[in-house]
Design an enzyme around this catalytic site. Sequence first.
Site, PDB file in Angstrom:
ATOM      1  CG  ASP A 123       6.111  45.029 -62.365  1.00 26.59           C
ATOM      2  OD1 ASP A 123       6.822  44.317 -61.530  1.00 26.59           O
ATOM      3  OD2 ASP A 123       5.481  44.416 -63.126  1.00 26.59           O
ATOM      4  CG  ASP A 134       9.713  36.125 -66.955  1.00 32.36           C
ATOM      5  OD1 ASP A 134       9.505  35.986 -65.728  1.00 32.36           O
ATOM      6  OD2 ASP A 134       9.919  36.946 -67.336  1.00 32.36           O
TER       7      ASP A 134
END
Lengths: 210, 255
Positions: free
Chosen positions: B11, B130
């Site tokens: 990330d 997600d």
Amino acid sequence: MTVPQPVITIIDYGASNLRSVTNAIRRLGYQPLVTGSAKEIAGADAVILPGVGAAPDTMVSLDKLGLLAPIKEYIAAGRPFLGVCVGLQVLFTSTEEGGGAPCLDIIPGRVKKLSGDLKIPHMGWNQVKQLVSHPLFRGVPQTANFYFVHSYYADPADRSVVIGATDYGQAFASVIARGSMVATQFHPEKSGESGLKIYDNFIRMAGAGK
Amino acid sequence: MLTKRIIPCLDVKDGRVVKGTSFARLRDAGDPVALASFYYREGADELVFLDITATPEGRDTMVEVVERISEKVFMPLTVGGGLRAVSDMRRLLMAGADKVSINSAAVSTPELISEGAAKFGSQCIVVAIDAKRLENSKEPRWEVYIHSGQKPTGKDALAWAERAVMLGAGEILLTSIDADGHKAGYDLELTRIISEAVSVPVIASGGAGTPEDLYMALTEGKADAVLAASIFHYGTHPVGEIKKYLKQKGIAVRV
């Protein structure tokens, strides 16, 4: 005394792996010429045709740049050429992709859709069985893995051009060679040190041919 | 034989690698170029970068980061986070990314999947989903969340995965919001249901804590690839160790 470097030309027609191929050649210590000009292709010591995406689109892009005939002439003259992924597929007579499209017709055969009860695209690292001893494979072990990402594969009419085969549901031609023309279905620029070795071997083959 | 892929995920925020727990807390874990080179040497099969920067400046930084990484590492790179248009995809692909991952934008503008696939090929288009398990459902079901797992969409994760593939997604990056950050294993049921339903590869994500978790995702979960972050970044279980373990357990991996 410095040895003059071979002119390695990477064909620029907007393929999205252009930068990665260029980076790989640079890593090997060469300064490739990245160009979409027919004239510069004719003057090259070695030509690399990168490719990603759809073969019919690649044919359209090459045609727009007026590169179809120059590439055919260059290869017909027996000069060093490396096609990568879609750059391998467009060498064949035609492809099933996009409802069917003619290709460069340099190698007789058709590009077909992978089939079977498997995930498509064939995406990831797979082995290449080296069917013959070839300078392109120099120093590359039979156990080496290469990165593949494709939904179509080439089916050559003359199997003698197949120097490497890979299993994905079926054995398909993953490396092609005829004279100084070679091509890989996998992406050497994404295949770690084994992939860099393939590019290095190709450039050495080209240099030896001078 | 096609090997199973082990994929560290980085990330990236403003050019630095961070990793959250269930998307909330962030902790600095280093320079993306150095980490990418490290994973390349360690034998990772692919890298995923998720740009969690919110600003346009941050996005430009990400393009530069991708350019620098692609000079150093010769392995597949996927970049996601904040992509809104085909032009965003093109910038990252031309910078050296091999695939782009779209999440929230794909939900709000599904045509982005088909446009991207038509322009660059399906193999370039990863749809990231997600998913959060619905608690009061008789059948096991998951809801799609967007905006970094913050916003429920009312969409069923399985139906959305199937639609995304129909539109041209070449791969599904599937994250369990429930499992993410807890290091207690992937949501195997979610992974298996989606992987069996779609014709494209599925990357399992969220919950890796031990090498066995990855093994379970690849076997029970039927995943084609496994993604993890913290177990790699903090050196808990190096890529090489995990691959050795998987190989011993009979999984085809690249070593």
